[in-house]
Scaffold this motif. Structure first.
Motif, PDB file in Angstrom:
ATOM      1  N   THR A  13       0.808  -1.205   0.000  1.00  0.00           N
ATOM      2  CA  THR A  13       0.000   0.000   0.000  1.00  0.00           C
ATOM      3  C   THR A  13       0.842   1.257   0.000  1.00  0.00           C
ATOM      4  O   THR A  13       1.897   1.269   0.539  1.00  0.00           O
ATOM      5  N   ALA A  14       0.307   2.357  -0.523  1.00  0.00           N
ATOM      6  CA  ALA A  14       1.013   3.610  -0.479  1.00  0.00           C
ATOM      7  C   ALA A  14       0.106   4.705   0.005  1.00  0.00           C
ATOM      8  O   ALA A  14      -1.076   4.631  -0.144  1.00  0.00           O
ATOM      9  N   GLY A  15       0.664   5.802   0.561  1.00  0.00           N
ATOM     10  CA  GLY A  15      -0.136   6.884   1.064  1.00  0.00           C
ATOM     11  C   GLY A  15      -0.728   7.706  -0.043  1.00  0.00           C
ATOM     12  O   GLY A  15      -0.103   7.956  -1.023  1.00  0.00           O
ATOM     13  N   CYS A  16      -1.989   8.172   0.095  1.00  0.00           N
ATOM     14  CA  CYS A  16      -2.680   8.885  -0.956  1.00  0.00           C
ATOM     15  C   CYS A  16      -3.333  10.135  -0.434  1.00  0.00           C
ATOM     16  O   CYS A  16      -3.984  10.089   0.568  1.00  0.00           O
ATOM     17  N   SER A  17      -3.143  11.252  -1.084  1.00  0.00           N
ATOM     18  CA  SER A  17      -3.783  12.469  -0.630  1.00  0.00           C
ATOM     19  C   SER A  17      -4.117  13.330  -1.809  1.00  0.00           C
ATOM     20  O   SER A  17      -3.811  13.026  -2.926  1.00  0.00           O
ATOM     21  N   SER A  18      -4.728  14.454  -1.549  1.00  0.00           N
ATOM     22  CA  SER A  18      -4.920  15.444  -2.599  1.00  0.00           C
ATOM     23  C   SER A  18      -3.557  15.915  -3.060  1.00  0.00           C
ATOM     24  O   SER A  18      -2.611  15.990  -2.296  1.00  0.00           O
ATOM     25  N   ASP A  19      -3.445  16.278  -4.376  1.00  0.00           N
ATOM     26  CA  ASP A  19      -2.157  16.777  -4.828  1.00  0.00           C
ATOM     27  C   ASP A  19      -2.078  18.287  -4.728  1.00  0.00           C
ATOM     28  O   ASP A  19      -1.258  18.916  -5.343  1.00  0.00           O
ATOM     29  N   GLU A  20      -2.918  18.898  -3.891  1.00  0.00           N
ATOM     30  CA  GLU A  20      -2.850  20.324  -3.604  1.00  0.00           C
ATOM     31  C   GLU A  20      -2.059  20.510  -2.314  1.00  0.00           C
ATOM     32  O   GLU A  20      -2.586  20.838  -1.267  1.00  0.00           O
ATOM     33  N   ARG A  21      -0.730  20.319  -2.376  1.00  0.00           N
ATOM     34  CA  ARG A  21       0.076  20.365  -1.171  1.00  0.00           C
ATOM     35  C   ARG A  21       1.304  21.213  -1.405  1.00  0.00           C
ATOM     36  O   ARG A  21       1.827  21.257  -2.500  1.00  0.00           O
ATOM     37  N   ALA A  22       1.778  21.837  -0.345  1.00  0.00           N
ATOM     38  CA  ALA A  22       3.000  22.610  -0.451  1.00  0.00           C
ATOM     39  C   ALA A  22       4.186  21.677  -0.366  1.00  0.00           C
ATOM     40  O   ALA A  22       4.370  20.983   0.625  1.00  0.00           O
ATOM     41  N   LEU A 248       0.062  -7.868  -3.170  1.00  0.00           N
ATOM     42  CA  LEU A 248      -0.615  -6.640  -3.588  1.00  0.00           C
ATOM     43  C   LEU A 248       0.176  -5.397  -3.222  1.00  0.00           C
ATOM     44  O   LEU A 248       0.748  -5.294  -2.151  1.00  0.00           O
ATOM     45  N   PHE A 249       0.195  -4.458  -4.146  1.00  0.00           N
ATOM     46  CA  PHE A 249       0.831  -3.154  -3.947  1.00  0.00           C
ATOM     47  C   PHE A 249      -0.250  -2.073  -4.022  1.00  0.00           C
ATOM     48  O   PHE A 249      -1.233  -2.222  -4.745  1.00  0.00           O
ATOM     49  N   ALA A 250      -0.034  -0.980  -3.324  1.00  0.00           N
ATOM     50  CA  ALA A 250      -0.978   0.129  -3.380  1.00  0.00           C
ATOM     51  C   ALA A 250      -0.239   1.460  -3.294  1.00  0.00           C
ATOM     52  O   ALA A 250       0.750   1.585  -2.588  1.00  0.00           O
ATOM     53  N   SER A 251      -0.727   2.445  -4.020  1.00  0.00           N
ATOM     54  CA  SER A 251      -0.135   3.788  -3.995  1.00  0.00           C
ATOM     55  C   SER A 251      -1.062   4.738  -3.257  1.00  0.00           C
ATOM     56  O   SER A 251      -2.269   4.532  -3.204  1.00  0.00           O
ATOM     57  N   GLU A 252      -0.474   5.801  -2.709  1.00  0.00           N
ATOM     58  CA  GLU A 252      -1.257   6.706  -1.864  1.00  0.00           C
ATOM     59  C   GLU A 252      -0.567   8.062  -1.730  1.00  0.00           C
ATOM     60  O   GLU A 252       0.647   8.124  -1.589  1.00  0.00           O
ATOM     61  N   PHE A 253      -1.349   9.138  -1.767  1.00  0.00           N
ATOM     62  CA  PHE A 253      -0.821  10.481  -1.568  1.00  0.00           C
ATOM     63  C   PHE A 253      -0.490  10.719  -0.099  1.00  0.00           C
ATOM     64  O   PHE A 253      -1.263  10.376   0.781  1.00  0.00           O
ATOM     65  N   GLY A 254       0.629  11.388   0.123  1.00  0.00           N
ATOM     66  CA  GLY A 254       0.886  11.952   1.434  1.00  0.00           C
ATOM     67  C   GLY A 254       0.255  13.334   1.513  1.00  0.00           C
ATOM     68  O   GLY A 254      -0.459  13.772   0.612  1.00  0.00           O
TER      69      GLY A 254
END
Length: 380
Positions: A13-22, A248-254
């Motif tokens: 798994t990976a961390g996932c977030s909005s891509d509106e980040r500084a 299993l692999f997963a991607s995710e926004f920080g």
């Protein structure tokens, strides 16, 4: 509420977030501290070369509006979902001709929500069912629809049958990737919809990876009794893919510091919001690789030629992460940087080929007259 199945395979798994980040960090990707287990099949695993390559073979299709999910039909054609138009379109894999199947009723596009991931039933050849994850007026949910290509264009989707409902929705962090695993179970990556407290709440469906039967019913062996939760502590899961050993692999926004690619183990806690990226304390499952937020904002992932390939939205590049078991065997390598803009979805096309979907018409990109498009890649 349907219960979840525990998978025999390990998930990454990976961390996932909005891509509106500084952006704050520009360090190179760091490998995870998680130990690599032996191959589930008992076979010796070959480590891919430290350096790879990507060749754009051709543009398969152009002129797509807010594409999000992609599902190969099996004859070379592709199904593509439009987040904002709530439609599913069939793309001829040879000519690029686009045929609209129809609009999915009940979709309420807003911000990062709308018609998101799609997947074909494991028995698609006989049941002709398309699964879709979408944002409604009240929640995020998964439906399935009968696809009848004999009907006129625009009328080929049957009425949606709701398989799973009640996933928290928001303007941001709706998750949305769905996929059938090697075990024929349905996996879904969800987001915490901007409410960070949901991720650590095992009773909430937000900020999780879910696992269920194709009917949305409890699947035997999941880590938490009578629950669809397979792993938790996620922010906004956007990519799911299995390697050749059914891991299993997963991607995710920080958020502001680290984007992640993680190895998922049933019942493990991936740290959000207490941890973002690698953490030395707390007992959280650390990522196998991490990136500063301006380099990635990861969305879809695929496995091919011994590596995970990860599409970057804000990063506008395709990442190659070579693997040895559940560890990165070499430093991640970037391709196509600033060549095609935002990259949303990547899907294995068999052997050394990938399908790659751009995302420049999603309201955050700078589209050209050709956007958005589907590309065929050759990788190694």
């Amino acid at each position: 509420m349907p219960a979840v199945l525990a998978a025999a395979a390990l998930l990454l798994t990976a961390g996932c977030s909005s891509d509106e980040r500084a952006p704050q960090e520009k360090d190179a990707a760091a490998s995870s501290a998680a130990a690599a287990p032996s191959s589930p099949s008992g076979k010796a695993e070959e480590t891919p070369p430290a350096k790879g390559s990507v060749t754009v073979v051709r543009e398969v299709a152009t002129g797509l509006a807010s594409p999000w999910g992609l599902a190969p039909v099996g004859d070379g054609d592709l199904l593509v979902s439009s987040r904002d138009e709530a439609t599913i379109t069939r793309v001829d894999g040879k000519t690029g001709k686009k045929t609209e199947l129809g609009e999915v009723p009940g979709v309420a596009p807003d911000g990062e929500g709308g018609l998101l991931g799609i997947a074909l039933s494991p028995d698609f050849a006989s049941d002709h069912m398309i699964y879709a994850y979408f944002t409604s007026a009240s929640d995020n949910r998964i439906v399935r629809m009968l696809y009848n290509e004999r009907k006129p264009a625009g009328e080929q989707l049957g009425a949606p049958d709701t398989v799973f409902r009640g996933i928290p929705k928001g303007v941001i962090h709706n998750g949305g990737r769905i996929a059938f695993g090697p075990d024929r179970m349905l996996y879904a990556g969800t987001g915490e919809s901007g409410d960070t407290g949901l991720s650590q709440d095992k009773k909430s469906l937000g900020g999780k990876i879910l696992r269920m039967t194709p009917d949305g019913e409890p699947a035997p062996g999941n880590p938490f009794p009578d629950s669809p939760v397979y792993s938790y502590g996620h922010r906004n899961v956007q990519g799911l893919a299995w390697d050749g050993e059914q891991r299993l692999f997963a991607s995710e926004f920080g958020q502001n510091t680290w984007d992640e690619l993680n190895a998922i183990a049933p019942g493990d806690n991936y740290g959000w919001p207490e941890a973002e990226g690698h953490a030395d304390e707390g007992g959280f499952h650390n990522p196998i690789a991490q990136w500063s937020t301006e380099e990635a904002s990861p969305s879809g992932i695929a496995y091919a030629e011994g590596s995970v390939w990860m599409a970057g939205l804000r990063g506008e590049r395709l990442w190659r992460i070579p693997l040895k078991g559940t560890e990165a065997s070499a430093k991640p390598q970037a391709f196509l940087e600033d060549e095609y803009g935002r990259l949303r979805t990547v899907v294995a096309a068999g052997g050394d080929r990938l399908w790659l979907v751009t995302s420049n018409t999603d309201g955050r990109g700078d589209p050209t007259p050709e956007d958005d498009r589907v590309l065929e890649l050759r990788v190694e």
